[in-house]
Scaffold this active site. Structure first.
Site, PDB file in Angstrom:
ATOM      1  N   GLU A   1      -1.757  -0.714   8.141  1.00 55.34           N
ATOM      2  CA  GLU A   1      -2.645  -1.718   8.714  1.00 55.34           C
ATOM      3  C   GLU A   1      -1.898  -2.549   9.735  1.00 55.34           C
ATOM      4  OE1 GLU A   1      -3.277  -3.552   4.740  1.00 55.34           O
ATOM      5  OE2 GLU A   1      -2.754  -5.449   5.688  1.00 55.34           O
TER       6      GLU A   1
ATOM      7  N   HIS B   1       0.846  -1.201   0.000  1.00 57.56           N
ATOM      8  CA  HIS B   1       0.000   0.000   0.000  1.00 57.56           C
ATOM      9  C   HIS B   1       0.880   1.249   0.000  1.00 57.56           C
ATOM     10  CE1 HIS B   1      -3.208  -2.739   0.947  1.00 57.56           C
ATOM     11  NE2 HIS B   1      -2.596  -3.125   2.038  1.00 57.56           N
TER      12      HIS B   1
ATOM     13  N   ARG C   1      -1.240  -4.700  -6.310  1.00 57.25           N
ATOM     14  CA  ARG C   1      -0.940  -6.133  -6.330  1.00 57.25           C
ATOM     15  C   ARG C   1       0.322  -6.408  -7.134  1.00 57.25           C
ATOM     16  NH1 ARG C   1      -6.358  -7.259  -7.939  1.00 57.25           N
ATOM     17  NH2 ARG C   1      -7.481  -7.400  -5.993  1.00 57.25           N
TER      18      ARG C   1
ATOM     19  N   HIS D   1       3.390  -7.428   1.608  1.00 54.85           N
ATOM     20  CA  HIS D   1       2.797  -8.359   2.567  1.00 54.85           C
ATOM     21  C   HIS D   1       1.745  -9.235   1.918  1.00 54.85           C
ATOM     22  CE1 HIS D   1       0.243  -4.763   2.575  1.00 54.85           C
ATOM     23  NE2 HIS D   1      -0.755  -5.580   2.836  1.00 54.85           N
TER      24      HIS D   1
HETATM   25 ZN    ZN Z   1      -2.853  -5.014   2.859  1.00 52.16          ZN
END
Ligand code: ZN
Length: 310
Positions: free
Chosen positions: A115, A97, A192, A172
């Protein structure tokens, strides 16, 4: 709504190619199918805006827009945090991200995404991906273009109770066999790198290789967390992480716990047990929010909770 009322939320479920049925078998939720990947438990995000229990037609996003005093008059376009439960039966894509400044510039003013994951349950041999082994941005590009995923990705074993912070720029992936609670900035900007060449509705999901390379931190530096636990009444309260986006706590209570949160709102997810919050029953699977000005919270019972605030 009065500031002395806790706000209970109805979860929103999201079906995913990698999802399973544990949100039903483990939490008893009425999920739409056997490949339900996510429960958006505390969310005002337009992609899954939680309804407020006992207030027909009202949502968290709506409360944020119309009754901002409940959130201490905070500025901002949307409710800033998102709490999810994830059931990964299969591996999630390898992703990264952006931070706020990259997202604002390249994603129409969206926020970036930080996150963190609290592992609720996992298979004995479960792992996750956090970070990579490339020594420079150039080596990262070579390894990605050569699809040398096994060599590139940093795989870490997981156990129930583990906690991980995923900062922007950290590659991740949650892997199959893991049930976790995620607390994150309310954003869905995901790049992605790789999706195992899987098909979703007959097509591969889009990849974002250039954006991924642009935002990935290289070399990767692992994040050191030093969780602190202290006793408050009959609760053991662990501050899992404190970062510019949120502070997250785990609390284990057997008896009575009083706390005056110094925050514009507090998210509470009940992971286990049952009890009462100022007389209102709470149990495993409940998700709620204490508004600004709630004052002292008194929780009683045997409970395991994850709490968060800005
Ligand atoms: Zn994520």
């Amino acid at each position: 709504m009065s500031s002395r009322e806790p706000i209970f939320l109805e979860p929103v479920f999201q079906e995913k190619i990698w999802g399973g049925d544990r949100l039903r078998t483990s939490f008893g939720y009425d999920i739409p199918s056997g490949h339900t990947g996510e429960c958006w438990a505390i969310s005002g995000h337009p992609g899954g805006d939680c309804r407020i229990k006992g207030r027909p037609g009202q949502t968290l996003g709506g409360l944020w827009r119309e009754e901002r005093a409940l959130f201490g008059g905070l500025a901002g376009e949307g409710f800033p945090l998102l709490v999810k439960l994830l059931d990964a039966r299969e591996d999630l894509s390898i992703q990264v991200h952006p931070d706020d400044s990259y997202a604002r510039l390249h994603e129409n003013g969206a926020s970036g995404k930080t996150e963190c994951w609290y592992i609720l349950d996992c298979d004995p041999d479960a792992t996750i991906i956090i970070g990579h082994h490339a020594r420079s941005p150039r080596e990262l590009r070579e390894m990605v273009e050569g699809k040398r995923w096994g060599e590139l990705l940093r795989e870490v074993p997981v156990r129930p109770g583990d906690f991980f912070q995923i900062d922007p720029g950290c590659v991740h992936s949650i892997r199959g066999g893991t049930l976790l609670l995620e607390t994150q900035q309310s954003s869905d900007v995901t790049y992605r790198f790789y999706d195992y060449d899987r098909l979703s509705e007959g097509r591969p999901r889009p990849l974002h290789i250039e954006e991924s390379l642009a935002v990935t931190q290289s070399p990767f530096r692992p994040r050191e967390l030093r969780p602190q636990t202290r006793r408050e009444g009959d609760a053991l309260v662990t501050e899992l992480v404190r970062c510019p986006c949120y502070t997250v706590y785990r609390a284990v209570l057997d008896g009575r716990w009083q706390r005056d949160w110094d925050a514009p709102f507090v998210n509470i997810s009940v992971l286990d047990g049952r009890g009462a919050l100022d007389g209102t029953p709470v149990e495993r699977g409940d998700h709620l929010l204490l508004p600004a000005g709630y004052g002292t919270m008194t929780l009683e019972g045997r409970l395991e909770l994850i709490c968060s605030h800005l």
